[in-house]
Design a protein around this motif. Structure first.
Motif, short mmCIF file in Angstrom:
data_model
loop_
_atom_site.label_atom_id
_atom_site.label_comp_id
_atom_site.label_asym_id
_atom_site.label_seq_id
_atom_site.Cartn_x
_atom_site.Cartn_y
_atom_site.Cartn_z
N ALA A 248 -2.57 -6.98 12.94
CA ALA A 248 -2.69 -6.05 14.06
C ALA A 248 -1.39 -6.08 14.85
O ALA A 248 -0.81 -7.15 15.06
N GLY A 249 -0.90 -4.90 15.24
CA GLY A 249 0.31 -4.84 16.07
C GLY A 249 1.60 -4.77 15.28
O GLY A 249 2.66 -4.51 15.83
N GLU A 250 1.53 -5.00 13.96
CA GLU A 250 2.73 -4.83 13.15
C GLU A 250 2.88 -3.37 12.74
O GLU A 250 1.88 -2.65 12.62
N ALA A 251 4.13 -2.94 12.51
CA ALA A 251 4.33 -1.63 11.88
C ALA A 251 4.18 -1.84 10.38
O ALA A 251 4.50 -2.92 9.87
N PHE A 252 3.70 -0.82 9.66
CA PHE A 252 3.45 -1.01 8.22
C PHE A 252 4.13 0.08 7.41
O PHE A 252 3.97 1.28 7.69
N LEU A 253 4.91 -0.35 6.42
CA LEU A 253 5.53 0.56 5.47
C LEU A 253 4.74 0.45 4.17
O LEU A 253 4.87 -0.53 3.43
N ALA A 254 3.88 1.45 3.94
CA ALA A 254 2.96 1.39 2.80
C ALA A 254 3.60 2.00 1.56
O ALA A 254 4.64 2.67 1.63
N PHE A 255 3.00 1.75 0.42
CA PHE A 255 3.42 2.34 -0.86
C PHE A 255 2.19 2.49 -1.71
O PHE A 255 1.47 1.51 -1.96
N GLY A 256 1.90 3.72 -2.16
CA GLY A 256 0.67 3.95 -2.92
C GLY A 256 -0.48 4.27 -1.97
O GLY A 256 -0.30 4.34 -0.76
N PRO A 257 -1.67 4.44 -2.54
CA PRO A 257 -2.82 4.83 -1.71
C PRO A 257 -3.30 3.68 -0.83
O PRO A 257 -4.08 2.85 -1.24
N GLN A 258 -2.76 3.61 0.38
CA GLN A 258 -3.08 2.51 1.29
C GLN A 258 -3.34 3.08 2.68
O GLN A 258 -2.75 4.09 3.05
N ASN A 259 -4.14 2.39 3.44
CA ASN A 259 -4.34 2.77 4.83
C ASN A 259 -4.32 1.49 5.65
O ASN A 259 -4.65 0.43 5.15
#
Ligand code: TXA
Ligand code: MG
Length: 322
Positions: A248-259
């Motif tokens: 929680a509170g982190e920024a997230f750089l996703a790859f693929g079908p992620q939420n």
């Protein structure tokens, strides 16, 4: 932001203006198919010095000389059989070759950081090509960002970092590949991958008909690409790699079908898991996540096959201690 020029007339004027700025020792930022470059006349030491000053770049880190054609590249360096094969397979394009310097060529010592080798590239981007053809001499161009910062993939990124010091920015819209060129050194009958990029190791091996040597370690006491410092391409936030679900509170750089509803900010490099799309998005998304103010950018696992090797290389540098 301005859209890419639709026809030649739209851009001919700025290209000629840009060439005359280079002629008089000025700095011109221009798009290539990889990232935007900060260009200066490679034969003019005073102009080249302005690049090092503008970027805050260490003087031991040599620059790539850009030219309009393979023939122009051959005038600058000694191309062995492997170098010729790579040049004909991938130029014009997102690849740089390091070869022995031809000492009668006019690229100044400062541009090469005094080395007896030279890094050469023939970019494919039409605006870059037209600028180089109009200018007629080699143009040194590092990525148009402050040294150590994330490379620019739009004219607006250049403006944020170097707007105060550049004389003109040619706007060609967002760049296609989004990662700096692959660099191969062709010296002493061996080919070494110095910086992975969109021309992947596998593509180069196929063109050469043999395997190529491993990347010199970024932690080597004497890396062959002086710019390949372990920490590079860095955002302000700390980076955490190979993360399946962010805290929680982190920024997230996703790859693929992620939420990741718990993330402070979320970008997805490629919801379909496409590595080319991920490469093109990487730097702009890192900038946006950095701007969210999060202390940490968590990054989803990226496979290390093909273009994934280059993306992981940039992420590892962004995450390196600094
Ligand atoms: O995609 C690109 O290559 C972009 C666009 C603008 O062409 N340019 C770029 O330049 O990324 P720069 O300066 O950010 O990175 C050039 C890299 C540095 O790591 C530098 O150390 C290495 O090339 N290099 C330059 N000359 C070299 C040489 N003679 N031997 C080994 N490495 C060299
Ligand atoms: Mg750079």
């Amino acid at each position: 932001m301005k859209q890419p020029a639709q026809n030649l007339e739209d851009i001919t004027m700025p290209v000629h203006k840009a060439a005359s700025i280079l002629e008089s020792g000025g700095l011109v930022a221009f798009p290539t198919e990889t990232v935007y470059g900060l260009g200066a006349d490679a034969t003019n030491p005073a102009a080249v010095a302005r690049i090092f000053e503008a970027k805050g770049r260490p003087l031991f880190n040599p620059l790539i000389s850009h030219v309009a054609s393979i023939n122009a590249a051959l005038e600058l360096g000694q191309f062995n059989e492997a170098a010729l094969k790579l040049a004909h397979a991938f130029w014009p394009g997102p690849m740089t070759l390091v070869v022995p310097f031809k000492f009668n060529a006019r690229v100044c010592d400062l541009a090469r950081a005094g080395l007896n080798t030279i890094a050469v590239r023939v970019p494919a981007h039409p605006l870059a090509h037209q600028l180089l053809a109009a200018f007629g001499r080699p143009v040194v161009a590092p990525s148009a960002n402050r040294s150590g910062h994330v490379s620019p993939t739009t004219a607006a990124h250049v403006c944020e970092d170097l707007g105060q010091v550049v004389d003109l920015i040619l706007d060609g819209g967002p760049t296609v590949f989004g990662l700096e060129s692959s660099i191969f050194a062709c010296l002493d009958n061996e080919v070494i991958l110095l910086r992975p990029g969109s021309i992947t190791r596998q593509m180069a091996e196929k063109a050469l008909g043999h395997s190529i040597d491993d990347l010199a370690s970024p932690n080597d006491a004497k890396p062959i690409a002086p710019g390949q410092l372990a920490s590079h391409y860095a955002p302000r936030a700390q980076m955490r790699l190979d993360v399946h679900a962010p805290n929680a509170g982190e920024a997230f750089l996703a790859f693929g079908p992620q939420n990741a509803p718990q993330a402070l900010a979320l970008e997805n490099l490629s919801p379909d898991g496409n590595l080319s799309e991920a490469a093109a998005n990487l730097y702009a998304m890192l900038r946006r996540l950095d701007a969210s103010g999060a202390a940490v950018i968590a990054v989803a696992p990226i496979p290390s096959i093909g273009l994934g090797e280059a993306i992981r290389d940039r992420l590892n540098r962004a995450a390196a201690p600094r």
